[in-house]
Design a protein around this motif. Structure first.
Motif, PDB file in Angstrom:
ATOM      1  N   UNK A 240       2.894   1.771  13.208  1.00 58.46           N
ATOM      2  CA  UNK A 240       1.710   2.270  13.911  1.00 58.46           C
ATOM      3  C   UNK A 240       0.567   1.266  13.810  1.00 58.46           C
ATOM      4  N   UNK A 241       0.372   0.698  12.635  1.00 60.33           N
ATOM      5  CA  UNK A 241      -0.699  -0.287  12.432  1.00 60.33           C
ATOM      6  C   UNK A 241      -0.495  -1.501  13.337  1.00 60.33           C
ATOM      7  N   UNK A 242       0.728  -1.999  13.399  1.00 56.10           N
ATOM      8  CA  UNK A 242       1.015  -3.142  14.272  1.00 56.10           C
ATOM      9  C   UNK A 242       0.812  -2.776  15.735  1.00 56.10           C
ATOM     10  N   UNK A 243       1.186  -1.551  16.114  1.00 56.84           N
ATOM     11  CA  UNK A 243       0.995  -1.106  17.494  1.00 56.84           C
ATOM     12  C   UNK A 243      -0.487  -0.984  17.826  1.00 56.84           C
ATOM     13  N   UNK A 244      -1.265  -0.444  16.893  1.00 60.72           N
ATOM     14  CA  UNK A 244      -2.717  -0.320  17.110  1.00 60.72           C
ATOM     15  C   UNK A 244      -3.346  -1.700  17.215  1.00 60.72           C
ATOM     16  N   UNK A 245      -2.896  -2.621  16.392  1.00 53.49           N
ATOM     17  CA  UNK A 245      -3.389  -4.001  16.445  1.00 53.49           C
ATOM     18  C   UNK A 245      -3.200  -4.582  17.850  1.00 53.49           C
ATOM     19  N   UNK A 246      -2.028  -4.339  18.447  1.00 52.06           N
ATOM     20  CA  UNK A 246      -1.753  -4.845  19.790  1.00 52.06           C
ATOM     21  C   UNK A 246      -2.484  -4.049  20.862  1.00 52.06           C
TER      22      UNK A 246
ATOM     23  N   UNK B 228       0.817  -1.215   0.000  1.00 49.84           N
ATOM     24  CA  UNK B 228       0.000   0.000   0.000  1.00 49.84           C
ATOM     25  C   UNK B 228       0.847   1.261   0.000  1.00 49.84           C
ATOM     26  N   UNK B 229       2.159   1.085   0.099  1.00 48.27           N
ATOM     27  CA  UNK B 229       3.124   2.186   0.007  1.00 48.27           C
ATOM     28  C   UNK B 229       2.827   3.285   1.043  1.00 48.27           C
ATOM     29  N   UNK B 230       2.506   2.843   2.269  1.00 44.33           N
ATOM     30  CA  UNK B 230       2.225   3.791   3.346  1.00 44.33           C
ATOM     31  C   UNK B 230       3.437   4.040   4.232  1.00 44.33           C
ATOM     32  N   UNK B 231       4.532   3.314   3.988  1.00 47.94           N
ATOM     33  CA  UNK B 231       5.764   3.566   4.710  1.00 47.94           C
ATOM     34  C   UNK B 231       5.944   2.706   5.947  1.00 47.94           C
ATOM     35  N   UNK B 232       7.199   2.580   6.361  1.00 49.59           N
ATOM     36  CA  UNK B 232       7.531   1.753   7.519  1.00 49.59           C
ATOM     37  C   UNK B 232       6.934   2.320   8.805  1.00 49.59           C
TER      38      UNK B 232
ATOM     39  N   UNK C 266      -7.896  -1.202   2.550  1.00 49.13           N
ATOM     40  CA  UNK C 266      -7.306   0.037   3.054  1.00 49.13           C
ATOM     41  C   UNK C 266      -6.235   0.569   2.106  1.00 49.13           C
ATOM     42  N   UNK C 267      -6.392   1.822   1.729  1.00 47.36           N
ATOM     43  CA  UNK C 267      -5.392   2.463   0.867  1.00 47.36           C
ATOM     44  C   UNK C 267      -4.891   3.769   1.465  1.00 47.36           C
ATOM     45  N   UNK C 268      -5.358   4.104   2.683  1.00 48.72           N
ATOM     46  CA  UNK C 268      -4.936   5.324   3.360  1.00 48.72           C
ATOM     47  C   UNK C 268      -4.581   4.994   4.796  1.00 48.72           C
ATOM     48  N   UNK C 269      -3.886   5.909   5.436  1.00 41.56           N
ATOM     49  CA  UNK C 269      -3.471   5.681   6.826  1.00 41.56           C
ATOM     50  C   UNK C 269      -4.667   5.536   7.751  1.00 41.56           C
ATOM     51  N   UNK C 270      -5.673   6.425   7.736  1.00 47.49           N
ATOM     52  CA  UNK C 270      -6.823   6.259   8.642  1.00 47.49           C
ATOM     53  C   UNK C 270      -7.543   4.929   8.432  1.00 47.49           C
ATOM     54  N   UNK C 271      -7.692   4.509   7.180  1.00 47.81           N
ATOM     55  CA  UNK C 271      -8.380   3.253   6.900  1.00 47.81           C
ATOM     56  C   UNK C 271      -7.595   2.068   7.450  1.00 47.81           C
TER      57      UNK C 271
END
Length: 422
Positions: A39-45, A30-34, A85-90
């Motif tokens: 952040x996504x992994x942290x939110x998941x946890x 999705x080319x949203x960056x490392x 999801x194609x954006x950071x909020x999504x």
């Protein structure tokens, strides 16, 4: 029970499709960056940490089936949302739903297993669940790896869609289970008072000690698999990244092959002694990892030692699955089984959050101190297990004693009846 175990395996199969590739998907596909991927992994946890304190009371008040149905729905929506999801909020929103839903599944399933099993058979039931979940995760990851293509985002949408379907299948299978009450628990343990909840749990000394022990267990093992130990292997031992996959495969293979062989040994031993033995096995595993990174052998020997470390961790995991989870259930008052399971799941989640944060930097740069630290943590497992044994009743520590006692009564009952008749 068969439906519960089948649903548990299917949900693990679905998770196996996506969990290993979540970082790559967010950062590269999705080319949203490392940074966003982190952040996504942290939110998941973090989503799990938010919902678990409330899920236990919901399970105890409403029953595990309704809670599991809601959690499966949330997880399915989160999986589809992540695939689109194609954006950071999504991506962040989908991760929150997915993390919250999957976090509640385990305590709900554990409570259902408790409700459908007697204390003596509970050891085997939880061992079977652990076996099926690892088998499902392994097969899901293997098949997912063949379907995924970083150049095609649609291939990831397929993976997340399969995951969502598996959650819905779990809901459909478990939704057919009728659980009006808990006949296996009635009269077998204290009912718990009106002042239950966190205060009652914190006042239960044995459960508090088990939670401390659980935190150390998960911190010293699971919390290091994909962070500190992986960083140590690549940096200190010079292990190729592809070897990490072989090591994880060895870990899963040992669990799958040894689970039921180990079960026969565990069922005849005190639970706390088994956990204490796991601490010693893991201490040896960390020493072998130290040899892999700090020794002066060949690269082939270092690789073999590193893979052996993961294999020994798998042996310990196979010994823990029929001991720790059933012990949580046996300590819980009748009205608080869900709360106890959720509290222990929360402890596990905390350890999985803290473990990488501590172990990752140490494994990458402080090689000697890293090994020494986790050898000591493994030995601490043994010490805490021995201390916990002093807080348990003989039957809580070794359920097979209840079977022996009942057989003795059954054998001598006719003699008593004959004497009374005379």
């Amino acid at each position: 029970m068969r439906r519960i175990q089948a649903g548990s395996a299917l949900s693990a199969f679905g998770l196996g499709f996506t969990v290993p590739y979540l970082y790559v998907y967010v950062a590269q596909v999705r080319d949203l960056g490392a940074t966003t991927a982190g952040v996504v992994l942290a939110v998941f946890a973090m989503a799990a940490l938010v919902v678990l304190p409330f899920s236990g009371r919901a399970i105890d008040r409403r029953g595990p089936v309704p809670v599991l149905l809601v959690a499966s729905g949330l997880a399915a929506v989160g999986a589809v949302g992540m695939g689109l999801a194609s954006s950071v909020p999504a991506a962040v929103g989908a991760a929150a739903l997915l993390g919250a839903g999957t976090a509640v599944l385990q305590p709900a399933l554990a409570t259902m297993i408790v409700w459908c099993s007697e204390p003596v058979g509970r050891t085997r039931a939880f061992a079977l669940q652990f076996f099926l979940q690892n088998l499902g995760l392994g097969l899901g990851g293997l098949i997912g790896g063949q379907l995924v293509d970083v150049a095609r985002p649609d291939s990831f949408l397929l993976l997340f869609s399969i995951e969502a379907v598996m959650f819905l299948v779990l809901a459909g299978v478990v939704g057919t289970v009728r659980m009006a009450g808990s006949p296996a628990l009635q009269g077998a343990r204290p009912a718990g008072g009106k002042g239950g909840g966190v205060r009652a749990l914190l006042g239960h000394k044995a459960m508090v000690q088990l939670c401390v022990l659980g935190f150390v267990l998960f911190f010293a093992c699971y919390g290091q698999f994909e962070s500190g130990l992986a960083a140590y292997g690549t940096e200190a031992a010079g292990i190729a990244p592809s070897t990490l996959g072989i090591a994880l495969a060895a870990n899963t293979a040992v669990i799958v092959l040894a689970q039921f062989l180990v079960l026969k040994f565990v069922e005849r031993r005190k639970r706390t002694r088994v956990i204490a033995a796991v601490g010693l096995i893991w201490a040896v595993a960390w020493i072998i990892a130290g040899y892999a990174g700090l020794g002066h052998g060949s690269q082939a020997m270092a690789t073999a030692a590193f893979v052996s470390t993961y294999a020994l961790f798998g042996l310990g995991e196979a010994m823990l699955s029929p001991t720790v989870a059933p012990l949580v259930a046996d300590l819980a008052p009748e009205s608080m089984v869900g709360s106890y399971n959720s509290a222990f799941a929360l402890v596990k989640q905390l350890a999985l959050a803290v473990g990488p944060a501590v172990g990752g930097p140490m494994g990458a740069s402080l090689h000697g101190p890293y090994i020494v630290t986790f050898v000591l943590f493994s030995l601490l497992v043994t010490v805490l297990a021995v201390r916990l044994g002093k807080q348990l009743t003989p039957v809580q520590n070794q359920p097979s004693l209840a079977v022996r006692a009942s057989r003795v009564v059954a054998q001598h009952q006719p003699e008593k009846e004959t004497a009374a008749a005379a």
